[in-house]
Design a protein around this motif. Structure first.
Motif, PDB file in Angstrom:
ATOM      1  N   GLY A   1       0.937  -1.330  -0.044  1.00 47.55           N
ATOM      2  CA  GLY A   1       0.223  -0.079   0.088  1.00 47.55           C
ATOM      3  C   GLY A   1       0.869   1.293   0.021  1.00 47.55           C
ATOM      4  O   GLY A   1       1.932   1.250  -0.667  1.00 47.55           O
ATOM      5  N   SER A   2       0.281   2.168   0.858  1.00 45.08           N
ATOM      6  CA  SER A   2       1.204   3.438   0.796  1.00 45.08           C
ATOM      7  C   SER A   2       1.625   3.800   2.160  1.00 45.08           C
ATOM      8  O   SER A   2       0.962   3.813   3.277  1.00 45.08           O
ATOM      9  CB  SER A   2       0.193   4.651   0.581  1.00 45.08           C
ATOM     10  OG  SER A   2       0.648   5.880   1.042  1.00 45.08           O
ATOM     11  N   PRO A   3       2.869   3.868   2.132  1.00 40.70           N
ATOM     12  CA  PRO A   3       3.635   4.102   3.624  1.00 40.70           C
ATOM     13  C   PRO A   3       3.307   5.318   4.417  1.00 40.70           C
ATOM     14  O   PRO A   3       2.969   5.265   5.587  1.00 40.70           O
ATOM     15  CB  PRO A   3       5.267   4.271   3.116  1.00 40.70           C
ATOM     16  CG  PRO A   3       5.421   3.837   1.847  1.00 40.70           C
ATOM     17  CD  PRO A   3       4.145   3.857   0.881  1.00 40.70           C
ATOM     18  N   THR A   4       2.924   6.333   3.796  1.00 46.40           N
ATOM     19  CA  THR A   4       2.724   7.528   4.444  1.00 46.40           C
ATOM     20  C   THR A   4       1.065   7.689   4.574  1.00 46.40           C
ATOM     21  O   THR A   4       0.888   8.006   5.804  1.00 46.40           O
ATOM     22  CB  THR A   4       2.667   8.714   3.285  1.00 46.40           C
ATOM     23  OG1 THR A   4       2.137   8.702   1.902  1.00 46.40           O
ATOM     24  CG2 THR A   4       4.476   9.062   3.004  1.00 46.40           C
ATOM     25  N   TYR A   5       0.317   6.860   3.976  1.00 48.11           N
ATOM     26  CA  TYR A   5      -1.085   6.836   4.389  1.00 48.11           C
ATOM     27  C   TYR A   5      -0.874   5.902   5.775  1.00 48.11           C
ATOM     28  O   TYR A   5      -1.824   6.254   6.644  1.00 48.11           O
ATOM     29  CB  TYR A   5      -1.810   6.114   3.436  1.00 48.11           C
ATOM     30  CG  TYR A   5      -3.512   5.943   3.655  1.00 48.11           C
ATOM     31  CD1 TYR A   5      -4.094   6.841   3.172  1.00 48.11           C
ATOM     32  CD2 TYR A   5      -3.796   4.813   4.197  1.00 48.11           C
ATOM     33  CE1 TYR A   5      -5.485   6.956   3.581  1.00 48.11           C
ATOM     34  CE2 TYR A   5      -5.302   4.627   4.795  1.00 48.11           C
ATOM     35  CZ  TYR A   5      -6.120   5.838   4.330  1.00 48.11           C
ATOM     36  OH  TYR A   5      -7.340   5.862   4.549  1.00 48.11           O
ATOM     37  N   ALA A   6      -0.145   4.892   5.783  1.00 45.77           N
ATOM     38  CA  ALA A   6       0.013   3.960   7.056  1.00 45.77           C
ATOM     39  C   ALA A   6       0.265   4.790   8.222  1.00 45.77           C
ATOM     40  O   ALA A   6      -0.122   4.788   9.313  1.00 45.77           O
ATOM     41  CB  ALA A   6       0.581   2.841   6.751  1.00 45.77           C
ATOM     42  N   LEU A   7       1.430   5.453   7.951  1.00 41.61           N
ATOM     43  CA  LEU A   7       2.140   6.483   9.060  1.00 41.61           C
ATOM     44  C   LEU A   7       1.060   7.539   9.547  1.00 41.61           C
ATOM     45  O   LEU A   7       0.962   7.427  10.837  1.00 41.61           O
ATOM     46  CB  LEU A   7       3.144   7.040   8.438  1.00 41.61           C
ATOM     47  CG  LEU A   7       4.420   6.583   8.260  1.00 41.61           C
ATOM     48  CD1 LEU A   7       5.457   7.458   7.539  1.00 41.61           C
ATOM     49  CD2 LEU A   7       5.018   6.067   9.587  1.00 41.61           C
ATOM     50  N   GLU A   8       0.476   8.203   8.789  1.00 42.29           N
ATOM     51  CA  GLU A   8      -0.608   9.196   9.278  1.00 42.29           C
ATOM     52  C   GLU A   8      -1.553   8.312  10.243  1.00 42.29           C
ATOM     53  O   GLU A   8      -2.025   8.973  11.290  1.00 42.29           O
ATOM     54  CB  GLU A   8      -1.146   9.713   8.271  1.00 42.29           C
ATOM     55  CG  GLU A   8      -0.336  10.760   7.238  1.00 42.29           C
ATOM     56  CD  GLU A   8      -0.904  11.277   6.292  1.00 42.29           C
ATOM     57  OE1 GLU A   8      -2.013  10.931   5.685  1.00 42.29           O
ATOM     58  OE2 GLU A   8      -0.059  11.828   5.494  1.00 42.29           O
ATOM     59  N   ARG A   9      -2.367   7.438   9.685  1.00 40.82           N
ATOM     60  CA  ARG A   9      -3.250   6.621  10.545  1.00 40.82           C
ATOM     61  C   ARG A   9      -2.618   5.960  11.637  1.00 40.82           C
ATOM     62  O   ARG A   9      -3.567   6.220  12.909  1.00 40.82           O
ATOM     63  CB  ARG A   9      -4.058   5.456   9.476  1.00 40.82           C
ATOM     64  CG  ARG A   9      -5.150   6.015   8.703  1.00 40.82           C
ATOM     65  CD  ARG A   9      -4.689   7.170   7.951  1.00 40.82           C
ATOM     66  NE  ARG A   9      -5.900   7.813   7.218  1.00 40.82           N
ATOM     67  CZ  ARG A   9      -5.511   8.889   6.438  1.00 40.82           C
ATOM     68  NH1 ARG A   9      -4.203   9.235   6.202  1.00 40.82           N
ATOM     69  NH2 ARG A   9      -6.515   9.514   5.922  1.00 40.82           N
ATOM     70  N   TRP A  10      -1.442   5.472  11.721  1.00 39.56           N
ATOM     71  CA  TRP A  10      -0.785   4.782  12.801  1.00 39.56           C
ATOM     72  C   TRP A  10      -0.445   5.852  14.070  1.00 39.56           C
ATOM     73  O   TRP A  10      -0.686   5.343  15.092  1.00 39.56           O
ATOM     74  CB  TRP A  10       0.217   3.981  12.232  1.00 39.56           C
ATOM     75  CG  TRP A  10       0.073   2.722  11.547  1.00 39.56           C
ATOM     76  CD1 TRP A  10      -1.495   2.070  11.608  1.00 39.56           C
ATOM     77  CD2 TRP A  10       0.768   1.837  11.030  1.00 39.56           C
ATOM     78  NE1 TRP A  10      -1.431   1.080  10.944  1.00 39.56           N
ATOM     79  CE2 TRP A  10      -0.201   1.038  10.458  1.00 39.56           C
ATOM     80  CE3 TRP A  10       2.152   1.916  10.542  1.00 39.56           C
ATOM     81  CZ2 TRP A  10       0.523  -0.144   9.570  1.00 39.56           C
ATOM     82  CZ3 TRP A  10       2.744   0.991   9.711  1.00 39.56           C
ATOM     83  CH2 TRP A  10       1.930  -0.155   9.360  1.00 39.56           C
ATOM     84  N   ALA A  11      -0.070   6.833  13.390  1.00 33.66           N
ATOM     85  CA  ALA A  11       0.226   8.139  14.598  1.00 33.66           C
ATOM     86  C   ALA A  11      -1.209   8.389  15.218  1.00 33.66           C
ATOM     87  O   ALA A  11      -1.199   8.555  16.548  1.00 33.66           O
ATOM     88  CB  ALA A  11       0.853   9.211  14.032  1.00 33.66           C
ATOM     89  N   GLU A  12      -2.243   8.455  14.672  1.00 30.77           N
ATOM     90  CA  GLU A  12      -3.560   8.950  15.195  1.00 30.77           C
ATOM     91  C   GLU A  12      -4.221   8.023  15.957  1.00 30.77           C
ATOM     92  O   GLU A  12      -4.667   8.414  17.065  1.00 30.77           O
ATOM     93  CB  GLU A  12      -4.368   9.465  14.075  1.00 30.77           C
ATOM     94  CG  GLU A  12      -4.086  10.594  13.092  1.00 30.77           C
ATOM     95  CD  GLU A  12      -5.001  10.669  11.605  1.00 30.77           C
ATOM     96  OE1 GLU A  12      -5.934   9.709  11.628  1.00 30.77           O
ATOM     97  OE2 GLU A  12      -4.806  11.541  10.912  1.00 30.77           O
ATOM     98  N   SER A  13      -3.899   6.762  15.496  1.00 27.89           N
ATOM     99  CA  SER A  13      -4.566   5.727  16.269  1.00 27.89           C
ATOM    100  C   SER A  13      -3.834   5.030  17.321  1.00 27.89           C
ATOM    101  O   SER A  13      -4.251   4.202  18.372  1.00 27.89           O
ATOM    102  CB  SER A  13      -5.163   4.739  15.484  1.00 27.89           C
ATOM    103  OG  SER A  13      -3.799   3.925  14.832  1.00 27.89           O
ATOM    104  N   GLY A  14      -2.552   5.580  17.555  1.00 27.61           N
ATOM    105  CA  GLY A  14      -1.545   4.880  18.469  1.00 27.61           C
ATOM    106  C   GLY A  14      -1.086   3.591  18.032  1.00 27.61           C
ATOM    107  O   GLY A  14      -0.292   3.085  19.045  1.00 27.61           O
ATOM    108  N   VAL A  15      -1.182   3.193  17.025  1.00 24.82           N
ATOM    109  CA  VAL A  15      -0.773   1.756  16.629  1.00 24.82           C
ATOM    110  C   VAL A  15       0.889   2.098  16.517  1.00 24.82           C
ATOM    111  O   VAL A  15       1.612   1.076  16.679  1.00 24.82           O
ATOM    112  CB  VAL A  15      -1.392   1.384  15.356  1.00 24.82           C
ATOM    113  CG1 VAL A  15      -0.544   0.377  14.509  1.00 24.82           C
ATOM    114  CG2 VAL A  15      -2.682   1.065  15.319  1.00 24.82           C
ATOM    115  N   ALA A  16       1.056   3.221  15.945  1.00 26.17           N
ATOM    116  CA  ALA A  16       2.766   3.275  15.683  1.00 26.17           C
ATOM    117  C   ALA A  16       3.287   3.105  17.206  1.00 26.17           C
ATOM    118  O   ALA A  16       4.447   2.472  17.234  1.00 26.17           O
ATOM    119  CB  ALA A  16       3.008   4.720  15.497  1.00 26.17           C
ATOM    120  N   GLY A  17       2.825   3.584  18.166  1.00 23.83           N
ATOM    121  CA  GLY A  17       3.552   3.520  19.587  1.00 23.83           C
ATOM    122  C   GLY A  17       3.208   1.937  20.014  1.00 23.83           C
ATOM    123  O   GLY A  17       4.108   1.475  20.752  1.00 23.83           O
TER     124      GLY A  17
END
Length: 394
Positions: free
Chosen positions: A83-99
């Motif tokens: 998919g798109s790395p930047t799309y994932a980054l933005e959503r993961w940052a908003e949802s806390g998944v990145a953390g």
């Protein structure tokens, strides 16, 4: 839970990576909770189809029942791919998944598998692939979720490192090419390495023992300004060795001996299978050997079934294979028709020659009749004299 981090260059739901997935999940408890993060491709209209194919792949090839969702707390196994790395980054940052992903690696628990677009996000900076390659944005970095920092690695991760789809233009390094990557490297913080993972290749890190191995078909490139070390598939080292390489202070470990590499041959890609299948068909066509030509088509169809779960959107390999199969089937029909016409004509010729041979025998000209039989045998026609008359076969 076992602590494993798997970073894949591509092929995450293809036959080439089955053994890597199986090895990573071998220590999971029965009924382990497995989560597929569909975020990188969640904006696509065929989102549900991609997820369904991935779930079938993991169920049938890996023996893992996977749920699709964003909640990964307490999951034994987490996967994310194309998919798109930047799309994932933005959503993961908003949802806390990145953390949550960082916490998994820091705690060194659970199996975490990131591939293709998702693998792009694993370093301290991320390549905005869609924006640069498809939209034409100026080369730049986006902040990554940096799963490598808890492992003592200051690096960015680039999948599809050996991509060659461009043909006449350079699409290595996840479609950046040398010119753009060289420019972007100068913008990275000092001391940052580029970890490049080839297609159909995985970097597997055991977070507990800190052992590291490169699996699959290609290699791992540790690239710094002015230097690069390549660790081919089969190479084993540890995190300390990888850290030294990434800092420019280490020497690349020796590749595995040829005997060890030969003992575990890598799976072929679909592109290679298509090319080999077409060559087999053309060779059978030249004979002509209709049985071998038909078998080449059947083998190609079996490969299409094996690769049907592949979620790589840009390759289009399965569609290409289906198009080739349709062409070969049409050609097979033409060959069968030609063979039928040749067989009919040959039958008339052989029957006429047998009638001539019978006439020669009635006239007592056995030497000529025998010479005619021998000539027919040399031409591939076998004659058997029976009480009911001569029979012939090819």
């Amino acid at each position: 839970m076992p602590g494993v981090l798997v970073l894949m260059g591509s092929g995450e739901t293809s036959p080439t990576m089955v053994e890597v997935h199986r090895a990573a999940t071998r220590e999971l408890r029965p009924g382990a909770r497995a989560v597929l993060l569909d975020t990188p491709y969640a904006f696509q209209e065929n989102r549900a189809d991609i997820s369904a194919r991935a779930r079938r792949y993991f169920a049938h090839s890996v023996g893992l029942q996977v749920e699709v969702g964003a909640g990964i707390a307490g999951a034994d196994w987490v996967f994310s791919g194309p998919g798109s790395p930047t799309y994932a980054l933005e959503r993961w940052a908003e949802s806390g998944v990145a953390g949550d992903l960082r916490a998994r690696v820091r705690a060194r628990q659970g199996v975490t598998v990131l591939a293709s677009a998702a693998a792009c996000t694993a370093g301290l900076a991320t390549v905005p692939v869609y924006e640069i390659y498809k939209v034409g944005a100026e080369p730049h970095w986006r902040e990554g979720i940096d799963l490598l920092e808890p492992l003592g690695l200051q690096a960015v991760l680039i999948p599809h490192f050996d991509n060659a789809e461009g043909g006449t233009h350079d699409t290595r390094y996840c479609y950046l090419g040398e010119r753009r990557l060289s420019r972007m490297e100068r913008e990275l913080p000092e001391g940052t390495a580029v970890l490049g993972i080839d297609e159909h290749t995985a970097l597997v890190i055991d977070l507990e023992s800190e052992s590291v191995r490169v699996a699959g078909r290609g290699g791992l490139t540790v690239r710094l300004p002015g230097s690069a070390a390549v660790l081919p598939a089969g190479t084993r080292t540890d995190l300390a060795g990888l850290r030294r390489l990434a800092s420019g202070a280490g020497v690349a470990p020796l590749p595995p001996p040829p005997a060890e590499r030969a003992a575990a041959p890598a799976e072929v890609t679909l592109e290679e299978t298509i090319r080999a299948g077409e060559e087999r068909f053309r060779a059978a066509e030249a004979e002509p050997d209709l049985v071998a030509a038909a078998q080449a088509v059947l083998d190609l169809e079996a490969e299409i079934v094996k690769w049907a779960a592949d979620t790589e959107e840009d390759a289009g390999g399965v569609d290409q294979a289906r198009e080739l199969m349709r062409l070969l089937i049409a050609r097979l029909g033409e060959l069968a028709a030609d063979s039928g016409r040749r067989s009919t004509g040959l039958g008339h010729l052989v029957e006429s020659l047998l009638a001539l041979r019978a006439a020669l025998r009635r006239q007592g000209r056995y030497d000529v009749a025998d010479a005619l039989r021998d000539a027919m045998r040399a031409g591939g026609v076998q004659i058997e004299d029976t009480p009911d008359g001569p029979r012939w076969s090819l």
